[in-house]
Design a protein around this motif. Structure first.
Motif, mmCIF file in Angstrom:
data_model
loop_
_atom_site.group_PDB
_atom_site.id
_atom_site.type_symbol
_atom_site.label_atom_id
_atom_site.label_comp_id
_atom_site.label_asym_id
_atom_site.label_seq_id
_atom_site.Cartn_x
_atom_site.Cartn_y
_atom_site.Cartn_z
ATOM 1 N N ILE A 37 8.217 -60.560 -19.916
ATOM 2 C CA ILE A 37 8.730 -61.692 -20.684
ATOM 3 C C ILE A 37 7.811 -61.938 -21.875
ATOM 4 O O ILE A 37 6.609 -61.812 -21.792
ATOM 5 C CB ILE A 37 8.811 -62.948 -19.802
ATOM 6 C CG1 ILE A 37 9.768 -62.702 -18.628
ATOM 7 C CG2 ILE A 37 9.257 -64.163 -20.584
ATOM 8 C CD1 ILE A 37 9.888 -63.861 -17.679
ATOM 9 N N ASN A 94 16.797 -65.794 -19.144
ATOM 10 C CA ASN A 94 16.035 -64.632 -19.624
ATOM 11 C C ASN A 94 16.022 -64.545 -21.149
ATOM 12 O O ASN A 94 15.986 -63.455 -21.724
ATOM 13 C CB ASN A 94 16.595 -63.328 -19.045
ATOM 14 C CG ASN A 94 16.101 -63.058 -17.646
ATOM 15 O OD1 ASN A 94 15.184 -63.699 -17.163
ATOM 16 N ND2 ASN A 94 16.725 -62.105 -16.977
ATOM 17 N N ARG A 97 13.034 -62.570 -22.542
ATOM 18 C CA ARG A 97 12.716 -61.290 -21.922
ATOM 19 C C ARG A 97 13.190 -60.137 -22.811
ATOM 20 O O ARG A 97 14.271 -60.186 -23.396
ATOM 21 C CB ARG A 97 13.388 -61.171 -20.549
ATOM 22 C CG ARG A 97 12.998 -59.901 -19.805
ATOM 23 C CD ARG A 97 13.769 -59.792 -18.486
ATOM 24 N NE ARG A 97 13.377 -60.833 -17.551
ATOM 25 C CZ ARG A 97 12.325 -60.750 -16.741
ATOM 26 N NH1 ARG A 97 11.562 -59.670 -16.752
ATOM 27 N NH2 ARG A 97 12.035 -61.735 -15.922
#
Length: 328
Positions: A37, A94, A97
């Motif tokens: 990440i 996410n 990410r």
């Protein structure tokens, strides 16, 4: 004397609790942000050479955590929905990410091409004659009918690039502007850095798979909002069909009818009447999944969205339907 002892004990306890709190926060941060990440925007002023980022956070939403991720986390690589009027995330999963962008890469390619147009390096009516065949090896990748010796205008190249997502057109435009794709990708990375998309890295202009070619959903949010600044990109994204022409190596003119890869526009999936699509780009590879990013208006209110779906194209459009419902 007894009061002094109690005072010092309390002081020691306060110091111990403060140290524990600081260490605990740091440990939690390390656990939360694994190496897969990336932090949202991390530019060191000493190394940054782009335009001033003063007021950056006042122009864009800042995303630091998951929001409404429950319906997306089981089968999406990443999902992001931003309320552009209030600059707040409605969905975030996410978003920071690293993921593979597939052909959404071509948004950055198109932006760099437009910068070259604005700088007078190329022109829309300029004719380009291919000096070699463009080799695209990836199975299933979209390519045009152009071959060595064929001639086409820059206007038709950028329409085919953005609307139909022809991968060979990305290479042709990159070589036209910079002589080779590697130099063109340097421009792509410089432009990404300049707009704050510092957690992306481009090694080709089309988005076909490379392990070192990646974006984040948040960076794509910045990129697609940069695309708003270019009239030619907005014009292309408004078409539901387009006929372009080219000339083969024997001087014979050909025409090709193309439709958008965005199924909301080409008619593969119905779009509610209260929703208007502006800038957009699709992408599909085996490792990226099915990807779609768009700037839209819902009942006249602006939103930006991004979904990288790991199941199917059908599931991708269902996920975007869920996003539309969350704007209510």
């Amino acid at each position: 004397m007894g009061k002094m002892i109690i005072y010092y004990i309390c002081l020691v306890l306060i110091c111990a609790l403060s140290i524990w709190f600081i260490i605990g926060r740091n440990v939690h941060y390390d656990d939360e942000y694994t190496e897969g990440i990336i932090n949202e925007v991390s530019i060191e002023n000493s190394a940054y050479e782009g335009p001033s980022l003063n007021g950056f956070q006042s122009r864009y939403a800042v995303v630091t955590e998951d929001v409404n991720e429950r319906k997306f986390k089981d089968d999406c690589y990443a999902a992001l929905l931003i309320d552009d009027k209030n600059r707040v995330p409605i969905v975030s999963y996410n978003s920071l990410r690293r993921i593979y962008p597939a052909s959404t890469t071509k948004l950055m390619t198109g932006i760099v091409v437009c910068d070259a147009l604005n700088a007078g390096e190329i022109s829309l009516d300029q004719e380009v004659t291919l000096t070699h065949d463009i080799v695209i090896d990836e199975e299933g990748a979209l390519v045009s009918m152009l071959k060595n010796g064929y001639t086409i205008t820059v206007r038709n190249l950028i329409y085919g690039l953005m609307m139909r997502s022809y991968n060979d057109y990305a290479v042709i435009l990159a070589e036209l502007i910079c002589g080779d794709t590697a130099t063109f990708c340097e421009r792509m990375n410089q432009k990404a850095k300049a707009i704050g998309a510092t957690n992306s890295h481009f090694v080709n202009p089309h988005g076909l798979h490379d392990d070192n070619h990646y974006i984040t959903a948040y960076d794509m949010y910045l990129i697609i909002n940069e695309a708003k600044k270019y009239d030619i990109l907005k014009e292309i994204d408004s078409y539901d069909t387009f006929t372009y022409s080219f000339t083969d190596n024997e001087g014979v003119s050909w025409e090709d009818d193309i439709s958008p890869t965005n199924q909301f526009i080409s008619g593969g999936y119905s779009l509610p009447s209260n929703i208007t699509i502006h800038e957009w780009k699709t992408g599909t590879t085996d490792l990226a999944g099915n990807v779609l990013t768009m700037n839209v208006e819902v009942d006249g209110k602006p939103y930006s969205l991004f979904v990288a779906d790991g199941v199917s194209q059908n599931d991708l459009y269902k996920k975007i339907g869920i996003m539309f419902n969350l704007t209510r």
